[in-house]
Scaffold this motif. Structure first.
Motif: not given
Length: 130
Positions: A1, A3-5, A7-8, A33
Motif C-alpha cells: 500500500l 508503494r502504490q500511494i 507512486a500515485v 500497512t
C-alpha cells in the motif's frame, strides 16, 4: 500500500481510506500497512457503521428485550449488546493506535457518509498540514 500511494501521490498528500473499521481483521491489516503512509501523508481511515451495528441501537434493543415477557427474546439482544461493547472497545483501541502512527480515524453512520466524506476532505484540504 505505501508503494502504490507513493507512486500515485508523489509528495505529501491527503489519503482517505474507506473501509469497514469494525472488523478486527481489517483493523489489524490497516495497522500493519498505514504506518509508513501516516508518516508521509495526511491520513484518515473513514469507516461506515450500519445503524444496526451502532452501540446505542444495541442498547435500545436490549432495553426492549428486558421489557418483553418472553425470556428467549432476551438472549439474542444480550449477546448482541456484549458484542457491541466489545466491538466499540476494540475500535477505541484501533483509533488510539492509528493516532500514535500519526493518522486519524472517523466512523459515521452509513446514511451520512457522502456528506461526511465531503466535509472531511474539505477540512483536511484547508488544514495547515497540506
Amino acid at each position: 500500500l505505501p508503494r502504490q500511494i507513493g507512486a500515485v501521490a508523489g509528495s505529501r498528500s491527503i489519503v482517505v481510506v474507506l473501509s469497514d473499521l469494525t472488523k478486527p481483521a481489517v483493523q489489524d491489516a490497516l495497522l500493519q500497512t498505514l504506518g509508513p503512509v501516516c508518516r508521509k501523508h495526511l491520513t484518515v481511515a473513514l469507516g461506515l457503521i450500519d445503524r444496526s451495528e451502532n452501540l446505542e441501537e444495541r442498547v435500545a434493543d436490549f432495553s426492549s428485550a428486558l421489557n418483553a415477557e418472553n425470556e428467549k427474546s432476551f438472549v439474542t439482544p444480550y449477546g448482541e449488546l456484549l458484542y457491541g461493547y466489545r466491538a466499540n472497545e476494540r475500535l477505541a483501541l484501533f483509533r488510539d493506535r492509528i493516532a500514535r502512527l500519526g493518522g486519524g480515524t472517523l466512523t459515521i453512520d452509513d446514511t451520512d457518509w457522502i456528506e461526511a466524506s465531503i466535509r472531511l476532505y474539505r477540512e483536511l484540504r484547508t488544514s495547515q498540514f497540506v
